[in-house]
Write an enzyme that holds these catalytic residues in place. Structure first.
Site, PDB file in Angstrom:
ATOM      1  N   ARG A  99      -2.602  -2.230  -3.004  1.00 37.89           N
ATOM      2  CA  ARG A  99      -3.874  -1.247  -2.980  1.00 37.89           C
ATOM      3  C   ARG A  99      -3.749  -0.059  -4.010  1.00 37.89           C
ATOM      4  O   ARG A  99      -2.975   0.647  -3.967  1.00 37.89           O
ATOM      5  CB  ARG A  99      -3.902  -1.028  -1.702  1.00 37.89           C
ATOM      6  CG  ARG A  99      -5.100   0.032  -1.499  1.00 37.89           C
ATOM      7  CD  ARG A  99      -5.183   0.714  -0.080  1.00 37.89           C
ATOM      8  NE  ARG A  99      -6.166   1.360   0.261  1.00 37.89           N
ATOM      9  CZ  ARG A  99      -6.410   2.756   0.880  1.00 37.89           C
ATOM     10  NH1 ARG A  99      -5.105   3.121   1.248  1.00 37.89           N
ATOM     11  NH2 ARG A  99      -7.295   3.240   0.799  1.00 37.89           N
ATOM     12  N   HIS A 146     -13.194   2.192   0.689  1.00 43.62           N
ATOM     13  CA  HIS A 146     -13.095   1.209   1.555  1.00 43.62           C
ATOM     14  C   HIS A 146     -13.765  -0.145   1.103  1.00 43.62           C
ATOM     15  O   HIS A 146     -14.000  -0.922   1.854  1.00 43.62           O
ATOM     16  CB  HIS A 146     -13.839   1.441   2.918  1.00 43.62           C
ATOM     17  CG  HIS A 146     -13.460   2.602   3.812  1.00 43.62           C
ATOM     18  ND1 HIS A 146     -14.119   3.484   4.500  1.00 43.62           N
ATOM     19  CD2 HIS A 146     -12.068   2.971   4.327  1.00 43.62           C
ATOM     20  CE1 HIS A 146     -13.338   4.438   5.086  1.00 43.62           C
ATOM     21  NE2 HIS A 146     -12.130   3.942   4.850  1.00 43.62           N
ATOM     22  N   ASN A 180       0.741  -1.102  -0.022  1.00 43.91           N
ATOM     23  CA  ASN A 180      -0.004   0.110   0.021  1.00 43.91           C
ATOM     24  C   ASN A 180       0.966   1.190   0.113  1.00 43.91           C
ATOM     25  O   ASN A 180       1.551   1.550   1.300  1.00 43.91           O
ATOM     26  CB  ASN A 180      -0.809  -0.029   1.357  1.00 43.91           C
ATOM     27  CG  ASN A 180      -1.833   1.100   1.176  1.00 43.91           C
ATOM     28  OD1 ASN A 180      -1.862   1.859   0.660  1.00 43.91           O
ATOM     29  ND2 ASN A 180      -2.701   1.184   2.203  1.00 43.91           N
ATOM     30  N   ARG A 237     -12.512  14.778   8.806  1.00 43.22           N
ATOM     31  CA  ARG A 237     -13.341  15.180   7.436  1.00 43.22           C
ATOM     32  C   ARG A 237     -14.835  15.395   7.999  1.00 43.22           C
ATOM     33  O   ARG A 237     -15.293  14.714   8.709  1.00 43.22           O
ATOM     34  CB  ARG A 237     -13.431  13.807   6.564  1.00 43.22           C
ATOM     35  CG  ARG A 237     -12.141  13.540   6.039  1.00 43.22           C
ATOM     36  CD  ARG A 237     -12.144  12.677   4.866  1.00 43.22           C
ATOM     37  NE  ARG A 237     -10.872  12.063   4.714  1.00 43.22           N
ATOM     38  CZ  ARG A 237     -10.836  10.561   4.519  1.00 43.22           C
ATOM     39  NH1 ARG A 237     -11.802   9.849   4.693  1.00 43.22           N
ATOM     40  NH2 ARG A 237      -9.707  10.022   4.328  1.00 43.22           N
ATOM     41  N   GLU A 285      -8.267  -5.798   5.306  1.00 44.47           N
ATOM     42  CA  GLU A 285      -8.228  -5.214   3.932  1.00 44.47           C
ATOM     43  C   GLU A 285      -6.872  -6.172   3.219  1.00 44.47           C
ATOM     44  O   GLU A 285      -6.982  -6.466   2.009  1.00 44.47           O
ATOM     45  CB  GLU A 285      -7.985  -3.857   3.985  1.00 44.47           C
ATOM     46  CG  GLU A 285      -9.239  -3.391   4.238  1.00 44.47           C
ATOM     47  CD  GLU A 285      -9.166  -1.873   4.801  1.00 44.47           C
ATOM     48  OE1 GLU A 285      -8.624  -1.477   5.623  1.00 44.47           O
ATOM     49  OE2 GLU A 285      -9.502  -0.868   3.816  1.00 44.47           O
TER      50      GLU A 285
END
Ligand code: ADP
Length: 402
Positions: free
Chosen positions: A94, A183, A7, A244, A387
């Site tokens: 990823r 996600h 990643n 956020r 993940e």
């Protein structure tokens, strides 16, 4: 088969090496602060469940040097778990934004890299970094297949009514403005695993997956396929998050820009980095927020209250979108560890068939666990996400041509 999961961020490379014969983790780590005066690699070697940690601090000039360092870590006698990189059968990358071009994991070749690049404008911070990771891996692991697994691919099954924004249609055609969702790897993993935990086929059930970490998103999954998700064209939309804002009135951006005399880019930065929990109470880690709330901080209490209410509203909306719901499943840092948030989200939802078992909901949950009362209409589960394992599984499927 041994799969390396990469990643790559703009200044970091996270990695995991998995032995997919038994899906065990062999090594993991992160190379950070690439390009800065002092970089850092922290590496974990895992043997029979025991972790041996190594930290190296040194200047790491670029991603290539970072990748060299992680190769040294996984292959050296002291910290390594394999004798040579030849033992790695494939590398799973990823990639954040696949746009409409990718609805499944894909073997990387020149045209795939070009297509990822085409999506750069939609993820300017992430896709270029992901491409750098791919380029360095191709150079340093010659002959090893590289597979791209996209954060957005699971959401590509959304119907147009869910992914379109009510804007001039040419913005969709010319600028690719639409909901993509993120996600996806986590939602896919959780939807699949909650089905197997319930001894049901994913195709036969409807699930709401609730990923609450630093970033948060909620997805409606009908018969194993995403039909709607809370994040949008970017990960800024949906529920409020660490820093956020989540869903706000779109007119607010222009209003702030004008009132404060700041640029669109500055507003964007405020909405991404200074809003959410941080904007409301100055903290972005839920553990600190709870501690402060317990000490009487009203803003911290408000942040938790707002968060639970926003998640609850998405659950309600997705009950309506799905028609019937068999289970909701919490995952990620907050979803797995935070019983206060889970209880807040599920409170007063008996009308929808959600009845939390207070004893089962106790504390941090590190394994798949049902936390609703037996005999309830809708199951409530905690399903720890993984993940990297999902990326490794998808990588194997691509390499085997499944
Ligand atoms: P990321 O989106 O960065 O992958 P994670 O899924 O690791 O995030 O979630 C990180 C968040 O999880 C932290 O910011 C923190 O708010 C929350 N978290 C972790 N442990 C706990 C805990 N024991 N109780 C409450 N929240 C927790």
């Amino acid at each position: 088969m041994k799969i390396l999961v990469i990643n790559a961020g703009s200044s970091s490379i996270k990695y995991q090496l998995l032995d997919m014969d038994d899906e065990s983790l062999m090594a993991s780590g992160i190379v950070e602060r690439i390009g800065e005066a002092q970089g850092e690699l922290s590496h974990k070697k895992i043997v029979k469940g025991n972790e041996q940690k190594t930290v190296i601090e040194k200047k790491i000039g670029n991603h290539r040097e970072g990748m060299h360092l992680l190769i040294d870590m996984i292959t050296s006698a002291e910290t390594g778990v394999i004798a040579s990189t030849d033992e790695i059968d494939a590398i799973g990358h990823r990639v954040v934004q696949g746009g409409e071009l990718f609805n499944s994991a894909t073997l990387i070749d020149k045209s795939v890299k070009q297509a990822i690049e085409e999506n750069n404008p939609l993820a300017p911070l992430h896709n270029p970094a992901n491409l750098t990771g791919i380029a360095v891996a191709e150079e340093l692991f010659p002959g090893t297949p590289n597979v791209a697994v996209f954060d957005t691919e699971f959401h590509q099954t959304m119907p147009a009514r869910a992914y379109m924004y009510a804007l001039p249609y040419e913005f969709y055609e010319d600028l690719k403005v639409r909901r993509y969702g993120f996600h996806g790897t986590s939602h896919k993993y959780v939807a699949k695993n909650v089905a197997s935990a319930m001894n049901r086929n994913p195709e036969d059930i409807n699930v709401i997956t609730i990923h609450l970490g630093n970033g948060g998103s909620i997805t409606a999954v009908k018969g194993g396929k995403c039909i709607d998700t809370s994040m949008g064209m970017t990960p800024l939309a949906g529920v409020m998050m660490g820093s956020r804002c989540g869903d706000i009135d779109p007119a607010i951006s222009g209003y702030i820009a004008e009132a404060k005399n700041i640029s669109a880019a500055e507003v964007d930065s405020i909405l991404n980095k200074k809003s959410g929990f941080k904007g409301i109470c100055g903290m972005n880690d839920m553990r600190d927020i709870h501690e402060s709330a317990a000490g009487g901080n009203q803003r911290a209490r408000l942040a938790v209250d707002m968060f639970c209410y926003q998640v609850k509203k998405y659950i309600g909306a997705y009950f309506a979108a799905l028609g019937t719901v068999d289970a909701i499943a919490f995952t990620a840092g907050i979803g797995e560890n935070d019983d206060i948030v889970r209880a807040g989200v599920c409170s007063d939802m008996e009308g929808l068939g959600l009845e939390l078992d207070a004893a089962a909901n106790d504390g941090r949950i590190s394994h798949q666990k049902k936390i609703s009362k037996d005999g309830g209409k809708v199951d409530i589960w905690v399903i720890p996400t993984n993940e990297e394992l999902q990326i490794a599984q998808d990588t194997i499927d691509v390499v085997r041509g499944n």
